[in-house]
Design a protein around this motif. Structure first.
Motif, mmCIF file in Angstrom:
data_model
loop_
_atom_site.group_PDB
_atom_site.id
_atom_site.type_symbol
_atom_site.label_atom_id
_atom_site.label_comp_id
_atom_site.label_asym_id
_atom_site.label_seq_id
_atom_site.Cartn_x
_atom_site.Cartn_y
_atom_site.Cartn_z
ATOM 1 N N ALA A 1 0.825 -1.213 0.000
ATOM 2 C CA ALA A 1 0.000 0.000 0.000
ATOM 3 C C ALA A 1 0.851 1.253 0.000
ATOM 4 N N ARG A 2 2.102 1.128 0.420
ATOM 5 C CA ARG A 2 3.018 2.275 0.423
ATOM 6 C C ARG A 2 3.734 2.447 -0.918
ATOM 7 N N MET A 3 3.635 1.454 -1.794
ATOM 8 C CA MET A 3 4.393 1.455 -3.048
ATOM 9 C C MET A 3 3.585 2.054 -4.192
ATOM 10 N N GLU A 4 4.294 2.489 -5.221
ATOM 11 C CA GLU A 4 3.630 2.921 -6.454
ATOM 12 C C GLU A 4 2.854 1.766 -7.079
ATOM 13 N N ALA A 5 3.407 0.564 -6.959
ATOM 14 C CA ALA A 5 2.749 -0.642 -7.447
ATOM 15 C C ALA A 5 3.119 -1.788 -6.528
ATOM 16 N N ALA B 1 15.599 15.108 7.294
ATOM 17 C CA ALA B 1 15.488 15.329 5.851
ATOM 18 C C ALA B 1 15.424 13.981 5.146
ATOM 19 N N ALA B 2 14.590 13.886 4.116
ATOM 20 C CA ALA B 2 14.332 12.616 3.432
ATOM 21 C C ALA B 2 15.054 12.552 2.092
ATOM 22 N N VAL B 3 15.392 11.340 1.690
ATOM 23 C CA VAL B 3 15.923 11.139 0.348
ATOM 24 C C VAL B 3 14.803 11.368 -0.665
ATOM 25 N N VAL B 4 15.166 11.776 -1.849
ATOM 26 C CA VAL B 4 14.215 11.972 -2.940
ATOM 27 C C VAL B 4 14.121 10.671 -3.721
ATOM 28 N N GLU B 5 12.887 10.221 -4.007
ATOM 29 C CA GLU B 5 12.712 8.923 -4.665
ATOM 30 C C GLU B 5 13.456 8.846 -5.984
ATOM 31 N N ALA B 6 13.492 9.936 -6.739
ATOM 32 C CA ALA B 6 14.188 9.914 -8.025
ATOM 33 C C ALA B 6 15.687 9.692 -7.834
ATOM 34 N N SER C 1 9.008 4.326 -4.632
ATOM 35 C CA SER C 1 9.231 3.945 -6.018
ATOM 36 C C SER C 1 9.456 2.444 -6.138
ATOM 37 N N ALA C 2 9.245 1.930 -7.330
ATOM 38 C CA ALA C 2 9.453 0.503 -7.592
ATOM 39 C C ALA C 2 10.894 0.094 -7.348
ATOM 40 N N ASP C 3 11.823 1.051 -7.419
ATOM 41 C CA ASP C 3 13.240 0.721 -7.234
ATOM 42 C C ASP C 3 13.537 0.275 -5.807
ATOM 43 N N ARG C 4 12.683 0.622 -4.860
ATOM 44 C CA ARG C 4 12.900 0.117 -3.497
ATOM 45 C C ARG C 4 12.718 -1.389 -3.419
ATOM 46 N N ALA C 5 12.052 -1.962 -4.401
ATOM 47 C CA ALA C 5 11.846 -3.418 -4.425
ATOM 48 C C ALA C 5 12.835 -4.121 -5.347
ATOM 49 N N ALA C 6 13.903 -3.425 -5.743
ATOM 50 C CA ALA C 6 14.921 -4.054 -6.594
ATOM 51 C C ALA C 6 15.561 -5.232 -5.863
ATOM 52 N N SER C 7 16.125 -6.136 -6.628
ATOM 53 C CA SER C 7 16.642 -7.389 -6.052
ATOM 54 C C SER C 7 17.825 -7.176 -5.118
#
Length: 519
Positions: free
Chosen positions: A179-183, A278-283, A314-320
């Protein structure tokens, strides 16, 4: 016995008074980046063995004791500093790349808590703003989650279990994180329940770096950071500290991207900085993930990612090659329970199962119901659910004996307490920022978490600043050097206290520092 059969009514904390609407000027409008100053270099230059972290610690403390004069209380350390002479030239890169630096900061961290704040100096500390966690008695667990603990205890649910955690719990966590992810990206095979954030990072460092070649590229640890996390990586690999700049609530990852090499074994990154908020930017996070070698494991400490804008991951947080670590210590006010979870590629979690079963057996099964209920209700909050229906009831196993009316009552209670708590903690954070701006100090306005970073401009040593403030007004602040902020009077203030205690501490600081004494 049915879960939530006797759920207690919501008991939200009394809301603090609203913070002043007008924000003070941003004390760090030009941004902040951790730097290595001349005082840090001076300690390294005087050490007989600059690779001895205990000598570095004692020299640092000795200089503080020497400067305190009659207010010092460890004359042997002061003598050590007075008799030390410069022996070599040291550059900032030497400090950031030294194994001794990480251990030195960790040993100073230990000394701060064990020997000073909760040791010899405890009688001076009337107001402690240096804890880094929530006052649990003021902002503790919601009644619904306490009922989960009572239920588990009544049914003696604390036996052995799957080393990754019970499957329904992992299903609930995966659904919440989706639910926290883009997909949607996770299933139960991507989740392992852990013994809290610090333990999770330690076990991951051990698992990832075990057997890594001693001559390879160092692991990269972004700073500011939490000393126990960095130390646990440094015990198993060479480490390079990478200072990251923060400005306007965002942390730039470009220095970390530039520091990558094809054989970097591991990257440790807090997605919200401690103490910057301060937070990282998803991009930029996506850019980091894509720039890293597939063999570079990127560990994201997400424990401070709360009390701020809700942005989809972002979907990149779920990278392998990405591993995400969460715990109950901050967001849910339960640091002493030592429970949380990690998210990773399914193959990684399957291998981690063997590591877990060998090294610690498994997570504490007593907390499974709590984590499952928490994850499900947090997902409902995130998706805007007002009232659970048959579909939400069906998410729970029949063994719980839940009825829709009791589940609805439990969720209403949880929702009321969570929303009230978040609102109150945000208000206290704003109160702290506005109050600190009157002290005067430079305030880095936090966008997330419960900490506020300040610079006491009258000091050039954050540990000396802590000692002076403790003596002058009885307020304990957290020295910036303990988060790898090596220069100046940087300190961390934790605002999640009882409102009257926070206001009293701010008044004491203002009285002590107006006008700011010259140091």
């Amino acid at each position: 016995m049915r879960l939530f059969e006797t759920v207690r009514p919501a008991c939200p904390p009394a809301p603090p008074a609203p913070a002043p609407a007008a924000a003070g000027p941003d004390g760090f409008a030009g941004g902040f980046v951790p730097t290595v100053d001349e005082r840090m270099l001076d300690v390294y230059s005087r050490a007989r063995d600059p690779e001895d972290p205990l000598e570095l610690r004692d020299l640092w403390l000795g200089r503080v004791e020497c400067e305190l004069g009659a207010r010092g209380h460890r004359p042997a350390l002061a003598r050590m500093w007075r008799t030390a002479a410069p022996l070599r030239r040291v550059e900032p890169a030497d400090v950031l790349g030294s194994r001794a630096t990480v251990r030195f900061v960790k040993e100073l961290f230990n000394w701060f808590f064990r020997d000073d704040l909760y040791g010899d100096l405890r009688p001076l500390a009337t107001h402690i703003l240096s804890g880094g966690s929530i006052d649990e008695q003021a902002w503790g667990l919601p009644q619904t989650l306490k009922d989960c603990l009572r239920h588990a205890l009544d049914l003696d649910w604390y036996g052995y279990s799957d080393s990754r955690g019970r499957r329904p719990v992992r299903e609930a966590v995966a659904a919440y994180e989706n639910a926290r992810m883009e997909a949607a990206a996770y299933g139960p095979e991507n989740v392992a329940i852990t013994l809290g954030g610090t333990f999770a990072v330690s076990s991951l460092a051990d698992f990832i770096l075990h057997g890594a070649p001693a001559t390879g590229s160092p692991a990269l640890c972004a700073i500011p950071n939490y000393p126990p996390l960095v130390e646990t990586v440094a015990r198993r690999s060479q480490v390079r500290l990478v200072p990251l700049p923060s400005r306007a609530g965002q942390t730039s990852l470009q220095p970390l991207i530039d520091a990558l090499s094809p054989d970097t074994p591991m990257v440790l990154l807090q997605t919200v900085g401690n103490p910057t908020g301060a937070a990282v930017v998803e991009a930029e996070l996506a850019k980091l993930v894509r720039a890293a070698s597939p063999s570079t494991m990127i560990v994201l400490d997400e424990c401070h990612e709360w009390l701020g804008p809700l942005e989809p991951c972002s979907a990149d947080r779920a990278a392998s090659n990405v591993i995400r670590v969460s715990s109950l210590s901050k967001t849910w006010s339960a640091p002493g329970m030592k429970v949380g979870w990690l998210l990773a590629d399914g193959r990684f979690v399957a291998d981690y199962y063997e590591y877990a079963s060998t090294t610690f057996g498994g997570p504490p099964s007593f907390f499974y119901t709590l984590v499952e209920v928490l994850a499900r209700m947090e997902r409902w909050l995130l998706t805007g659910l007002e009232e659970p229906a048959a579909a939400e009831l069906a998410e729970f196993e029949p063994d719980y004996g839940l009825r829709l009316d009791t589940l609805s009552a439990a969720y209403r209670s949880y929702r009321a307490e969570r929303l009230s708590r978040d609102s109150g903690l945000r208000t206290l954070r704003a109160v702290a920022s506005r109050g600190l701006a009157q002290v005067p100090v430079r305030v880095l306005e936090p966008h997330y978490s419960i900490n506020t970073m300040v610079e006491f401009t009258g000091w050039d040593d954050s540990y000396r600043c802590f000692r002076d403030l403790l003596h002058d007004c009885g307020v304990s602040v957290f020295p910036g050097i303990l988060t790898f902020c090596f220069a100046g009077g940087i300190a961390r203030i934790t605002s999640s206290r009882r409102e009257q205690d926070l206001l009293a501490a701010l008044d004491r600081l203002e009285s002590a520092l107006a006008p700011t004494p010259k140091r």
